[in-house]
Design a protein around this motif. Structure first.
Motif, PDB file in Angstrom:
ATOM      1  N   SER A 120       0.834  -1.201   0.000  1.00 22.73           N
ATOM      2  CA  SER A 120       0.000   0.000   0.000  1.00 22.73           C
ATOM      3  C   SER A 120       0.868   1.250   0.000  1.00 22.73           C
ATOM      4  CB  SER A 120      -0.915  -0.009   1.237  1.00 22.73           C
ATOM      5  OG  SER A 120      -1.681  -1.194   1.293  1.00 22.73           O
ATOM      6  N   LEU A 123       2.326   1.813  -3.450  1.00 28.11           N
ATOM      7  CA  LEU A 123       1.362   2.347  -4.408  1.00 28.11           C
ATOM      8  C   LEU A 123       1.051   3.815  -4.128  1.00 28.11           C
ATOM      9  CD1 LEU A 123      -1.060  -0.709  -4.625  1.00 28.11           C
ATOM     10  CD2 LEU A 123       0.691  -0.018  -6.281  1.00 28.11           C
ATOM     11  N   ALA A 137       3.366  -5.211  -6.003  1.00 28.56           N
ATOM     12  CA  ALA A 137       2.505  -5.066  -4.835  1.00 28.56           C
ATOM     13  C   ALA A 137       1.929  -6.435  -4.486  1.00 28.56           C
ATOM     14  CB  ALA A 137       1.383  -4.066  -5.121  1.00 28.56           C
ATOM     15  N   PRO A 140      -1.905  -6.315  -1.528  1.00 32.48           N
ATOM     16  CA  PRO A 140      -2.004  -4.978  -0.932  1.00 32.48           C
ATOM     17  C   PRO A 140      -3.091  -4.903   0.146  1.00 32.48           C
ATOM     18  CG  PRO A 140      -1.942  -4.861  -3.327  1.00 32.48           C
ATOM     19  CD  PRO A 140      -2.141  -6.299  -2.972  1.00 32.48           C
ATOM     20  N   MET A 215      -4.051   5.494  -2.233  1.00 33.68           N
ATOM     21  CA  MET A 215      -3.544   4.402  -3.056  1.00 33.68           C
ATOM     22  C   MET A 215      -4.067   4.510  -4.479  1.00 33.68           C
ATOM     23  SD  MET A 215      -3.867   1.149  -0.472  1.00 33.68           S
ATOM     24  CE  MET A 215      -3.516  -0.060  -1.753  1.00 33.68           C
ATOM     25  N   LEU A 219      -1.857   5.263  -7.817  1.00 33.04           N
ATOM     26  CA  LEU A 219      -1.868   4.378  -8.976  1.00 33.04           C
ATOM     27  C   LEU A 219      -2.211   5.130 -10.253  1.00 33.04           C
ATOM     28  CD1 LEU A 219      -3.571   1.018  -7.884  1.00 33.04           C
ATOM     29  CD2 LEU A 219      -1.487   1.251  -9.235  1.00 33.04           C
ATOM     30  N   VAL A 226       2.944  -2.137 -13.010  1.00 32.45           N
ATOM     31  CA  VAL A 226       2.598  -2.667 -11.684  1.00 32.45           C
ATOM     32  C   VAL A 226       2.232  -4.139 -11.811  1.00 32.45           C
ATOM     33  CG1 VAL A 226       1.083  -2.494  -9.674  1.00 32.45           C
ATOM     34  CG2 VAL A 226       1.705  -0.419 -10.934  1.00 32.45           C
ATOM     35  N   CYS A 254      -6.699  -0.672 -12.181  1.00 32.83           N
ATOM     36  CA  CYS A 254      -5.920  -1.900 -11.999  1.00 32.83           C
ATOM     37  C   CYS A 254      -5.890  -2.776 -13.245  1.00 32.83           C
ATOM     38  CB  CYS A 254      -6.469  -2.702 -10.823  1.00 32.83           C
ATOM     39  SG  CYS A 254      -6.177  -1.936  -9.225  1.00 32.83           S
ATOM     40  N   ARG A 259      -0.570  -2.881 -16.141  1.00 31.29           N
ATOM     41  CA  ARG A 259      -1.007  -3.487 -14.880  1.00 31.29           C
ATOM     42  C   ARG A 259      -1.265  -4.971 -15.104  1.00 31.29           C
ATOM     43  NH1 ARG A 259       0.397   1.631 -14.207  1.00 31.29           N
ATOM     44  NH2 ARG A 259      -0.858   2.825 -12.739  1.00 31.29           N
TER      45      ARG A 259
END
Length: 294
Positions: A120, A123, A137, A140, A215, A219, A226, A254, A259
């Motif tokens: 966390s 991010l 991550a 998270p 967060m 991002l 990521v 995400c 990602r």
């Protein structure tokens, strides 16, 4: 530790204000401009990680052309100062990055690695450092009362379909009275909040709501890649998935370009089994290899 590790691992201290922090660098065995900086999760952990996993990570990646720095941020392990909590690690990360680059000439690109609340923190902060080109991550931390309750409900419903659950129930291996007391307490709290005119989202502490929003914002502002490294048997991992599935902005962010999500089946939150640990190391190697050639 064998001779090869002795030649490539260097321990040192560096300053953050009045606090001396302890770090270790695993130097790459080949010339490289890429490094990986590990962030320690909160609680009784230190730069070695659970079961010395971060040591194994440093030794693995340094043999594959990636410099690795592990460090104890303030208040953890051998570092001085007061524990700041994962929401306040910007200065610790900034100092570690500066020291990493000072000690490794030519280091230009950095991957941030963190698990649980350290993920966390990564991010939240990655976009603030131009050297950071990627984040790994692992599971998270995005816990809130709403997501926790939803995940637990799904978990227990799935358990009803498993013979192992009924076998334990018939053997009286569950503490039913304790479970009923806990359920009753949760129900009383929920009724009390409704009488007060608050809902589950409002009852979540302002700190929780704030860090989850930070967060997401972090991002959205981060232009690097990521990897969401998830454990198949972690309820914390399931909470993150629940948030991503239920929230449009989280889902969009995400699942955008750069990602990726990778799940290690059967792994717990800390990748504690030998199989899960190997899966974690393989995933780190794979991701660092992709970043290295990008």
């Amino acid at each position: 530790m064998n001779a090869a590790h002795l030649n490539t691992e260097v321990a040192f201290s560096f300053q953050l204000g009045a606090s001396a922090l302890l770090g270790v660098i695993h130097e790459s065995t080949t010339p490289s401009d890429l490094g990986l900086l590990t962030i320690v999760a909160g609680g009784p952990q230190y730069r070695g990680g659970c079961g010395r996993q971060l040591v194994a990570l440093g030794r693995r990646l340094s043999q594959e052309g990636v410099h690795v720095m592990r460090f104890d941020h303030r208040g953890l392990g051998d570092s001085e100062g007061e524990f700041q909590g994962f929401e306040a690690l910007h200065d610790d990360i900034a100092s570690a990055i500066a020291e990493f680059r000072r000690r490794v000439p030519g280091l230009a690109r950095i991957i941030l690695w963190g698990g649980c609340d350290a993920a966390s923190a990564a991010l939240i902060n990655a976009h603030r450092f131009p050297e950071v080109v990627s984040v790994v991550a692992a599971n998270p931390w995005v816990s809130s009362e709403r997501t926790a309750a939803r995940v637990q409900q799904k978990h227990y419903l799935s358990r009803l379909r498993q013979w192992s659950f009924w076998r334990k129930l018939l053997r009286m291996e569950y503490d039913i009275p304790s479970y009923l007391r806990s359920a009753a307490a949760r129900l009383r709290n929920r009724i009390g909040r409704r009488r007060d005119g608050t809902d589950a989202r409002q009852s979540t502490s302002s700190a929780q709501a704030h860090y989850i929003d930070r967060m997401l914002l972090g991002l959205q502002q981060f232009g690097g890649s990521v990897l969401f490294l998830m454990s198949g048997s972690s309820l914390i991992s399931r909470e993150f998935d629940e948030l991503v599935a239920a929230d449009r902005e989280w889902n969009k962010t995400c699942n955008g370009a750069g990602r990726e999500r990778l799940e290690i089946p059967g792994a717990d939150q800390t990748f504690s089994s030998l199989q899960a640990r190997q899966g974690m190391l393989d995933a780190a190697s794979m991701w660092a290899g992709k970043v290295k050639v990008s």
